[in-house]
Motif scaffolding. Structure first.
Motif, PDB file in Angstrom:
ATOM      1  N   THR A 120       0.818  -1.215   0.000  1.00  0.00           N
ATOM      2  CA  THR A 120       0.000   0.000   0.000  1.00  0.00           C
ATOM      3  C   THR A 120       0.856   1.273   0.000  1.00  0.00           C
ATOM      4  O   THR A 120       0.332   2.371   0.132  1.00  0.00           O
ATOM      5  CB  THR A 120      -0.951   0.019   1.225  1.00  0.00           C
ATOM      6  OG1 THR A 120      -0.175  -0.203   2.415  1.00  0.00           O
ATOM      7  CG2 THR A 120      -2.009  -1.042   1.131  1.00  0.00           C
ATOM      8  N   LEU A 122       3.107   2.447   2.148  1.00  0.00           N
ATOM      9  CA  LEU A 122       3.101   3.193   3.419  1.00  0.00           C
ATOM     10  C   LEU A 122       4.476   3.244   4.104  1.00  0.00           C
ATOM     11  O   LEU A 122       4.570   3.693   5.250  1.00  0.00           O
ATOM     12  CB  LEU A 122       2.100   2.544   4.382  1.00  0.00           C
ATOM     13  CG  LEU A 122       0.633   2.935   4.225  1.00  0.00           C
ATOM     14  CD1 LEU A 122      -0.257   1.955   4.980  1.00  0.00           C
ATOM     15  CD2 LEU A 122       0.382   4.353   4.724  1.00  0.00           C
ATOM     16  N   TYR A 137      -3.174   9.065   2.612  1.00  0.00           N
ATOM     17  CA  TYR A 137      -2.429   8.027   3.328  1.00  0.00           C
ATOM     18  C   TYR A 137      -3.306   7.315   4.360  1.00  0.00           C
ATOM     19  O   TYR A 137      -3.129   6.131   4.618  1.00  0.00           O
ATOM     20  CB  TYR A 137      -1.143   8.601   3.941  1.00  0.00           C
ATOM     21  CG  TYR A 137      -0.041   8.624   2.917  1.00  0.00           C
ATOM     22  CD1 TYR A 137       0.725   7.485   2.678  1.00  0.00           C
ATOM     23  CD2 TYR A 137       0.192   9.745   2.138  1.00  0.00           C
ATOM     24  CE1 TYR A 137       1.702   7.465   1.700  1.00  0.00           C
ATOM     25  CE2 TYR A 137       1.174   9.744   1.155  1.00  0.00           C
ATOM     26  CZ  TYR A 137       1.922   8.605   0.939  1.00  0.00           C
ATOM     27  OH  TYR A 137       2.878   8.568  -0.034  1.00  0.00           O
ATOM     28  N   ARG A 140      -4.903   4.677   2.579  1.00  0.00           N
ATOM     29  CA  ARG A 140      -3.990   3.544   2.393  1.00  0.00           C
ATOM     30  C   ARG A 140      -3.951   2.662   3.640  1.00  0.00           C
ATOM     31  O   ARG A 140      -3.860   1.437   3.549  1.00  0.00           O
ATOM     32  CB  ARG A 140      -2.575   4.042   2.095  1.00  0.00           C
ATOM     33  CG  ARG A 140      -2.449   4.628   0.717  1.00  0.00           C
ATOM     34  CD  ARG A 140      -1.085   5.258   0.564  1.00  0.00           C
ATOM     35  NE  ARG A 140      -1.011   6.024  -0.644  1.00  0.00           N
ATOM     36  CZ  ARG A 140      -0.204   5.716  -1.666  1.00  0.00           C
ATOM     37  NH1 ARG A 140       0.594   4.697  -1.595  1.00  0.00           N
ATOM     38  NH2 ARG A 140      -0.208   6.459  -2.748  1.00  0.00           N
ATOM     39  N   GLN A 167      -4.460  12.338  -4.922  1.00  0.00           N
ATOM     40  CA  GLN A 167      -4.687  11.218  -3.995  1.00  0.00           C
ATOM     41  C   GLN A 167      -5.631  10.199  -4.630  1.00  0.00           C
ATOM     42  O   GLN A 167      -5.445   8.991  -4.498  1.00  0.00           O
ATOM     43  CB  GLN A 167      -5.279  11.737  -2.686  1.00  0.00           C
ATOM     44  CG  GLN A 167      -4.324  12.599  -1.880  1.00  0.00           C
ATOM     45  CD  GLN A 167      -5.024  13.327  -0.748  1.00  0.00           C
ATOM     46  OE1 GLN A 167      -6.239  13.554  -0.780  1.00  0.00           O
ATOM     47  NE2 GLN A 167      -4.273  13.720   0.253  1.00  0.00           N
ATOM     48  N   GLU A 170      -3.799   8.076  -7.032  1.00  0.00           N
ATOM     49  CA  GLU A 170      -2.941   7.099  -6.351  1.00  0.00           C
ATOM     50  C   GLU A 170      -3.760   5.904  -5.844  1.00  0.00           C
ATOM     51  O   GLU A 170      -3.356   4.758  -5.974  1.00  0.00           O
ATOM     52  CB  GLU A 170      -2.221   7.770  -5.180  1.00  0.00           C
ATOM     53  CG  GLU A 170      -1.087   8.684  -5.633  1.00  0.00           C
ATOM     54  CD  GLU A 170      -0.529   9.531  -4.498  1.00  0.00           C
ATOM     55  OE1 GLU A 170       0.192  10.481  -4.812  1.00  0.00           O
ATOM     56  OE2 GLU A 170      -0.827   9.251  -3.325  1.00  0.00           O
ATOM     57  N   ILE A 171      -4.917   6.199  -5.257  1.00  0.00           N
ATOM     58  CA  ILE A 171      -5.756   5.102  -4.743  1.00  0.00           C
ATOM     59  C   ILE A 171      -6.283   4.253  -5.911  1.00  0.00           C
ATOM     60  O   ILE A 171      -6.324   3.027  -5.837  1.00  0.00           O
ATOM     61  CB  ILE A 171      -6.920   5.646  -3.872  1.00  0.00           C
ATOM     62  CG1 ILE A 171      -6.367   6.326  -2.601  1.00  0.00           C
ATOM     63  CG2 ILE A 171      -7.912   4.540  -3.500  1.00  0.00           C
ATOM     64  CD1 ILE A 171      -5.656   5.423  -1.609  1.00  0.00           C
ATOM     65  N   LEU A 174      -3.692   1.902  -6.931  1.00  0.00           N
ATOM     66  CA  LEU A 174      -3.590   0.830  -5.937  1.00  0.00           C
ATOM     67  C   LEU A 174      -4.715  -0.207  -6.137  1.00  0.00           C
ATOM     68  O   LEU A 174      -4.483  -1.419  -6.071  1.00  0.00           O
ATOM     69  CB  LEU A 174      -3.713   1.467  -4.549  1.00  0.00           C
ATOM     70  CG  LEU A 174      -3.042   0.804  -3.376  1.00  0.00           C
ATOM     71  CD1 LEU A 174      -1.579   0.546  -3.662  1.00  0.00           C
ATOM     72  CD2 LEU A 174      -3.161   1.727  -2.151  1.00  0.00           C
TER      73      LEU A 174
END
Ligand code: ADP
Length: 231
Positions: A120, A122, A137, A140, A167, A170-171, A174
């Motif tokens: 993820t 992190l 985050y 995440r 963001q 990015e998600i 993922l």
């Protein structure tokens, strides 16, 4: 069939929130549950995740009935609820350890936390407390806790809600990565998001499924969505 949702109905007081909805999901699918606010998306997801009991109907996860074999069924599911409730004061790694100890064998906890932190993205934030993280985050961390026991099905309730465009991207990245190995059912009220991630869209409106189709099958999903969900 990996997930079978059959004839779910749910009322809150006098309000019929879900009206006999059914759909099946096979392995390899990323499905967007799309609908305006109040359509019944969260209610559907809560029932599939075993957090809410329907008035009628049933949910089978790889043949396990959520109301009868709930431990087996739940072991195959990772759930990220809307608004991503987290323990703000805990450190990221500490929180993930806390969740991991609930789900998996003690001797595998350390290694699994390392894996999900990498999966993820992190790594740089793992030593911060959750309330020090940006919203992206925090999401995440929510995803990390949802996959800690390596479930086959991820149920994600509006995972990009409230995120800025970067963001969100990015998600989305993922989710596409996770979707290579897991079935993902995620909710959204944004059509473009569903189109860019999902192989299939289920449109829900006032507790009814009004469309269920592959995302590539209609050239004009936008018009269809507006038509189906207008008053
Ligand atoms: P969505 O996720 O699509 O926005 P929800 O499933 O959250 O929709 O809500 C569907 C309807 O059920 C809404 O009208 C909402 O106000 C109502 N509702 C949701 N949860 C409750 C509850 N705990 N008590 C009463 N009504 C609720």
């Amino acid at each position: 069939m990996f997930l079978q949702v059959s004839n779910l109905s749910k009322k809150y007081g006098n309000q019929q929130v879900l009206n006999n909805i059914s759909f099946d999901v096979s392995k390899g699918e990323i499905i967007g549950l799309l609908g305006p606010n109040g359509a019944g998306k969260s209610t559907t997801m809560k029932i599939i995740a075993g957090c809410l009991v329907p008035d009628a109907g049933c949910v089978l996860i790889e043949g396990f009935n959520m109301s009868e074999d709930d431990l087996e069924a739940k072991s195959k599911i990772g759930y990220l609820p809307e608004n991503n409730p987290l323990y703000e004061e805990m450190y990221v790694a500490e929180y993930l350890e806390y969740v991991a100890k609930i789900y998996i064998k003690k001797r595998t906890v350390k290694e699994r936390i390392k894996e999900v932190i990498e999966l993820t993205g992190l790594q740089k934030e793992a030593r911060k407390t959750i309330n020090q993280l940006s919203k992206g985050y925090r999401q995440r961390v929510g995803l990390a806790q949802a996959i800690i026991h390596n479930p086959d099905l991820l149920i994600l309730d509006e995972p990009t809600s409230g995120l800025d465009p970067n963001q969100t991207e990015e998600i989305k990245g993922l989710l596409l990565e996770l979707g290579k190995k897991k079935v993902i059912l995620f909710s959204s009220h944004t059509l473009s998001e569903v189109e860019s991630i999902c192989s299939r869209v289920i449109i829900i409106h006032k507790g009814n499924i009004v469309a269920d189709m592959p995302t590539h099958e209609t050239d004009n999903l936008d018009t269809l969505f507006k038509t189906l969900t207008k008053e």
